[in-house]
Design a protein around this motif. Structure first.
Motif, PDB file in Angstrom:
ATOM      1  N   HIS A  11       1.746  -0.027  -7.972  1.00 38.07           N
ATOM      2  CA  HIS A  11       1.022  -0.287  -9.214  1.00 38.07           C
ATOM      3  C   HIS A  11       1.882   0.188 -10.367  1.00 38.07           C
ATOM      4  O   HIS A  11       2.148   1.387 -10.493  1.00 38.07           O
ATOM      5  CB  HIS A  11      -0.360   0.380  -9.171  1.00 38.07           C
ATOM      6  N   THR A  23       3.854  -7.319 -22.387  1.00 33.32           N
ATOM      7  CA  THR A  23       3.357  -8.488 -21.667  1.00 33.32           C
ATOM      8  C   THR A  23       4.518  -9.318 -21.116  1.00 33.32           C
ATOM      9  O   THR A  23       4.502  -9.719 -19.949  1.00 33.32           O
ATOM     10  CB  THR A  23       2.464  -9.347 -22.580  1.00 33.32           C
ATOM     11  N   ALA A  26       6.069  -7.331 -18.200  1.00 31.33           N
ATOM     12  CA  ALA A  26       5.165  -7.277 -17.047  1.00 31.33           C
ATOM     13  C   ALA A  26       5.063  -8.640 -16.364  1.00 31.33           C
ATOM     14  O   ALA A  26       5.053  -8.725 -15.129  1.00 31.33           O
ATOM     15  CB  ALA A  26       3.791  -6.771 -17.477  1.00 31.33           C
ATOM     16  N   LEU A  27       4.981  -9.712 -17.153  1.00 30.29           N
ATOM     17  CA  LEU A  27       4.962 -11.060 -16.572  1.00 30.29           C
ATOM     18  C   LEU A  27       6.258 -11.345 -15.816  1.00 30.29           C
ATOM     19  O   LEU A  27       6.238 -11.967 -14.748  1.00 30.29           O
ATOM     20  CB  LEU A  27       4.737 -12.111 -17.656  1.00 30.29           C
ATOM     21  N   ALA A  30       6.111  -9.522 -12.542  1.00 30.89           N
ATOM     22  CA  ALA A  30       5.198 -10.232 -11.644  1.00 30.89           C
ATOM     23  C   ALA A  30       5.861 -11.478 -11.057  1.00 30.89           C
ATOM     24  O   ALA A  30       5.768 -11.729  -9.848  1.00 30.89           O
ATOM     25  CB  ALA A  30       3.918 -10.604 -12.386  1.00 30.89           C
ATOM     26  N   THR A  36       0.588  -8.732  -8.757  1.00 32.93           N
ATOM     27  CA  THR A  36      -0.479  -9.397  -9.499  1.00 32.93           C
ATOM     28  C   THR A  36      -0.513  -8.836 -10.918  1.00 32.93           C
ATOM     29  O   THR A  36      -0.644  -7.632 -11.110  1.00 32.93           O
ATOM     30  CB  THR A  36      -1.829  -9.180  -8.797  1.00 32.93           C
ATOM     31  N   PHE A  37      -0.428  -9.715 -11.903  1.00 33.33           N
ATOM     32  CA  PHE A  37      -0.353  -9.332 -13.310  1.00 33.33           C
ATOM     33  C   PHE A  37      -1.741  -9.245 -13.942  1.00 33.33           C
ATOM     34  O   PHE A  37      -2.628 -10.053 -13.646  1.00 33.33           O
ATOM     35  CB  PHE A  37       0.470 -10.365 -14.083  1.00 33.33           C
ATOM     36  N   GLU A  39      -3.248  -8.307 -18.106  1.00 29.27           N
ATOM     37  CA  GLU A  39      -3.033  -7.926 -19.498  1.00 29.27           C
ATOM     38  C   GLU A  39      -4.187  -7.015 -19.903  1.00 29.27           C
ATOM     39  O   GLU A  39      -5.337  -7.455 -19.949  1.00 29.27           O
ATOM     40  CB  GLU A  39      -2.982  -9.179 -20.368  1.00 29.27           C
ATOM     41  N   THR A  84       0.066  -4.414  -8.124  1.00 29.35           N
ATOM     42  CA  THR A  84      -0.205  -4.921  -9.476  1.00 29.35           C
ATOM     43  C   THR A  84       0.858  -4.493 -10.475  1.00 29.35           C
ATOM     44  O   THR A  84       1.558  -3.505 -10.279  1.00 29.35           O
ATOM     45  CB  THR A  84      -1.571  -4.408  -9.982  1.00 29.35           C
ATOM     46  N   VAL A  85       0.899  -5.237 -11.573  1.00 27.45           N
ATOM     47  CA  VAL A  85       1.655  -4.850 -12.756  1.00 27.45           C
ATOM     48  C   VAL A  85       0.749  -5.113 -13.949  1.00 27.45           C
ATOM     49  O   VAL A  85       0.168  -6.188 -14.088  1.00 27.45           O
ATOM     50  CB  VAL A  85       3.022  -5.569 -12.869  1.00 27.45           C
ATOM     51  N   LEU A  86       0.603  -4.095 -14.774  1.00 26.99           N
ATOM     52  CA  LEU A  86      -0.332  -4.114 -15.890  1.00 26.99           C
ATOM     53  C   LEU A  86       0.424  -3.875 -17.188  1.00 26.99           C
ATOM     54  O   LEU A  86       1.216  -2.939 -17.280  1.00 26.99           O
ATOM     55  CB  LEU A  86      -1.365  -3.004 -15.675  1.00 26.99           C
ATOM     56  N   ALA A  87       0.193  -4.732 -18.183  1.00 26.35           N
ATOM     57  CA  ALA A  87       0.728  -4.513 -19.526  1.00 26.35           C
ATOM     58  C   ALA A  87      -0.335  -3.734 -20.291  1.00 26.35           C
ATOM     59  O   ALA A  87      -1.422  -4.241 -20.537  1.00 26.35           O
ATOM     60  CB  ALA A  87       1.013  -5.844 -20.217  1.00 26.35           C
TER      61      ALA A  87
END
Length: 181
Positions: A11, A23, A26-27, A30, A36-37, A39, A84-87
């Motif tokens: 994560h 963003t 992070a995109l 992903a 899984t991205f 925002e 996951t990857v979160l901006a």
């Protein structure tokens, strides 16, 4: 796949002030890894969005439920065996600590750099509800990560592709790092 013998999930939170490129980076992570991205801005309740559109900075009371929801989202994906990857801005240590309460572990990538570079980027983007006038309040709110937080810091002056490549390489991420459920 979850449970005994399942590969651990990853994560990643790409953090920084508005306009730093969270963003985009992070995109890119992903796309290159299969994480899984999400925002974080899309999790804000309408009242928070209205405040920011009006140029009013959010206070901690407005941010805490939002941060808890983000931590819950990551924890739910971890339970599903999905990385996951979160901006997310994650400007203060307490905010990062709230995010760390979600999945078993969270890694942070801080996009850091000069206010001028970030201001120029903000001026070029269209359709975002965060006005450039709030950059100064974000910079004032920012608590730079402490060494014990083990945060990867990258310079926003790099191109987006270089930032993505550096994050993937330095975090040891690779294509197909995540189970997809």
């Amino acid at each position: 796949m979850t449970g005994e013998g399942a590969a651990p999930t990853r994560h990643v939170v790409v953090m920084g002030v508005s306009g730093a490129g969270k963003t985009t980076v992070a995109l890119g992570i992903a796309a290159g890894t299969g994480l899984t991205f999400a925002e974080a801005d899309e999790f804000h309740p309408p009242a928070n969005v209205a405040r920011m559109r009006a140029g009013v900075p959010l206070d901690d009371g407005a941010r805490l439920p939002w941060l808890r929801e983000l931590a819950g989202w990551m924890a739910a994906r971890a339970a599903e065996g999905v990385s996951t990857v979160l901006a997310c801005s994650a400007l203060r240590r307490s905010y990062r600590d709230t995010l760390r309460q979600g999945p078993p572990s969270v890694e942070f990538v801080h996009l850091d750099g000069s206010a001028e570079v970030i201001r120029q980027r903000m001026a070029r983007r269209a359709g975002h509800y965060m006005p450039a006038s709030l950059l100064q309040s974000q910079l004032a709110t920012l608590e730079r990560p402490h060494p014990d937080e083990n945060v990867l810091v990258l310079d926003v002056a790099l191109t987006p592709d270089a930032l993505v490549a550096a994050a993937v390489r330095r975090l040891g991420l690779s294509e197909g790092v995540t189970a997809t459920g």
